[in-house]
Design a protein around this motif. Structure first.
Motif, PDB file in Angstrom:
ATOM      1  N   GLU A   2      12.483   5.005   5.139  1.00 56.88           N
ATOM      2  CA  GLU A   2      12.048   5.719   6.332  1.00 56.88           C
ATOM      3  C   GLU A   2      10.626   6.227   6.090  1.00 56.88           C
ATOM      4  N   ILE A   3       9.669   5.641   6.799  1.00 55.54           N
ATOM      5  CA  ILE A   3       8.273   6.033   6.603  1.00 55.54           C
ATOM      6  C   ILE A   3       7.756   6.930   7.727  1.00 55.54           C
ATOM      7  N   ALA A   4       8.468   6.967   8.843  1.00 52.98           N
ATOM      8  CA  ALA A   4       8.077   7.837   9.955  1.00 52.98           C
ATOM      9  C   ALA A   4       9.322   8.544  10.459  1.00 52.98           C
ATOM     10  N   ASN A   5       9.413   9.816  10.192  1.00 56.66           N
ATOM     11  CA  ASN A   5      10.551  10.631  10.580  1.00 56.66           C
ATOM     12  C   ASN A   5      10.027  11.749  11.472  1.00 56.66           C
ATOM     13  N   ARG A  21       2.775   1.628  -2.541  1.00 54.61           N
ATOM     14  CA  ARG A  21       2.903   1.515  -4.004  1.00 54.61           C
ATOM     15  C   ARG A  21       4.194   0.797  -4.392  1.00 54.61           C
ATOM     16  N   LEU A  22       5.274   1.107  -3.692  1.00 54.90           N
ATOM     17  CA  LEU A  22       6.549   0.444  -3.979  1.00 54.90           C
ATOM     18  C   LEU A  22       6.452  -1.052  -3.710  1.00 54.90           C
ATOM     19  N   LEU A  23       5.860  -1.417  -2.582  1.00 61.87           N
ATOM     20  CA  LEU A  23       5.687  -2.841  -2.259  1.00 61.87           C
ATOM     21  C   LEU A  23       4.808  -3.531  -3.300  1.00 61.87           C
ATOM     22  N   ALA A  24       3.720  -2.873  -3.701  1.00 65.51           N
ATOM     23  CA  ALA A  24       2.816  -3.445  -4.705  1.00 65.51           C
ATOM     24  C   ALA A  24       3.505  -3.611  -6.058  1.00 65.51           C
ATOM     25  N   SER A  25       4.512  -2.782  -6.322  1.00 64.39           N
ATOM     26  CA  SER A  25       5.231  -2.879  -7.601  1.00 64.39           C
ATOM     27  C   SER A  25       6.352  -3.921  -7.558  1.00 64.39           C
ATOM     28  N   GLY A  26       6.526  -4.583  -6.404  1.00 65.59           N
ATOM     29  CA  GLY A  26       7.531  -5.630  -6.297  1.00 65.59           C
ATOM     30  C   GLY A  26       8.789  -5.243  -5.547  1.00 65.59           C
ATOM     31  N   ALA A  27       8.892  -3.998  -5.097  1.00 64.73           N
ATOM     32  CA  ALA A  27      10.072  -3.584  -4.324  1.00 64.73           C
ATOM     33  C   ALA A  27      10.057  -4.289  -2.973  1.00 64.73           C
ATOM     34  N   ARG A  28      11.241  -4.571  -2.476  1.00 64.51           N
ATOM     35  CA  ARG A  28      11.356  -5.165  -1.139  1.00 64.51           C
ATOM     36  C   ARG A  28      12.076  -4.155  -0.246  1.00 64.51           C
ATOM     37  N   LEU A  29      11.289  -3.342   0.428  1.00 61.74           N
ATOM     38  CA  LEU A  29      11.806  -2.303   1.321  1.00 61.74           C
ATOM     39  C   LEU A  29      11.121  -2.446   2.672  1.00 61.74           C
ATOM     40  N   TYR A  30      11.908  -2.530   3.718  1.00 60.65           N
ATOM     41  CA  TYR A  30      11.364  -2.587   5.061  1.00 60.65           C
ATOM     42  C   TYR A  30      11.217  -1.160   5.581  1.00 60.65           C
ATOM     43  N   GLY A  31      10.107  -0.878   6.266  1.00 58.61           N
ATOM     44  CA  GLY A  31       9.839   0.456   6.782  1.00 58.61           C
ATOM     45  C   GLY A  31      10.539   0.694   8.108  1.00 58.61           C
TER      46      GLY A  31
END
Length: 178
Positions: free
Chosen positions: A106-109, A131-141
């Motif tokens: 959740e990036i906009a609450n 930063r999470l995406l750049a580190s290889g995490a796969r998280l959709y906002g």
């Protein structure tokens, strides 16, 4: 549609559905963790969950987050969303980078106290996500209302109540179906 530590009764929100809109029920798993001498909220949405996981108190934020995510994804078909990491400054990049099994962040609450934009000592949630995406995490906002104030007033709350329609999770699917 989620609430803290409970899953709606089947069909409870059917009246909200209409052409092109289907409610997906779930739970906001409300764990907590200790930072110093204070307990802070660690919240994870369980979407498409069938039973309530409920909240727990677990000392370390990273362990509390992993516990909530693990209990969500243990349910067949359930999806885990890490909620408002800057609420009470509960989650750091390192806590979120260590978690396994979450699909959404959740990036906009819309809650007035979640601190989406960060401050001088804490990065904005979008920065954490980057930063999470750049580190290889796969998280959709995602964006959500976090609307708990439908029948409450500013006098009740001490702040302006949030109303629905400010944020939601939209799913791209070929058809509306359970």
């Amino acid at each position: 549609m989620t609430d803290h530590n409970k899953v709606p009764v089947a069909g409870e929100h059917a009246s909200l559905e209409g052409p092109g809109f289907q409610v997906i029920d779930g739970e906001e798993v409300s764990n907590s963790a200790r930072i110093g001498s204070e307990w802070v909220a660690i919240h994870v949405n369980s979407m498409c969950s069938s039973s309530a996981a409920g909240g727990r108190r677990i000392d370390r934020p990273s362990d509390s987050l992993q516990d909530a995510v693990s209990r969500v994804i243990a349910q067949p078909g359930a999806i885990a969303q890490v909620n408002h990491p800057n609420y009470e400054w509960a989650l750091r990049f390192e806590d979120m980078a260590a978690v396994r099994g979450a699909s959404l962040l959740e990036i906009a609450n819309q809650h007035p106290f979640v601190r989406n934009s960060g401050d001088g000592s804490h990065p904005a949630v979008e920065t954490l996500w980057d930063r999470l995406l750049a580190s290889g995490a796969r998280l959709y906002g995602t964006a959500t209302d976090d609307m708990h104030d439908l029948h409450r007033t500013e006098a009740d709350l001490g702040y302006k109540p949030r109303r629905p329609g400010k944020g939601w999770v939209q799913v791209a699917a070929p058809e509306l179906a359970d």
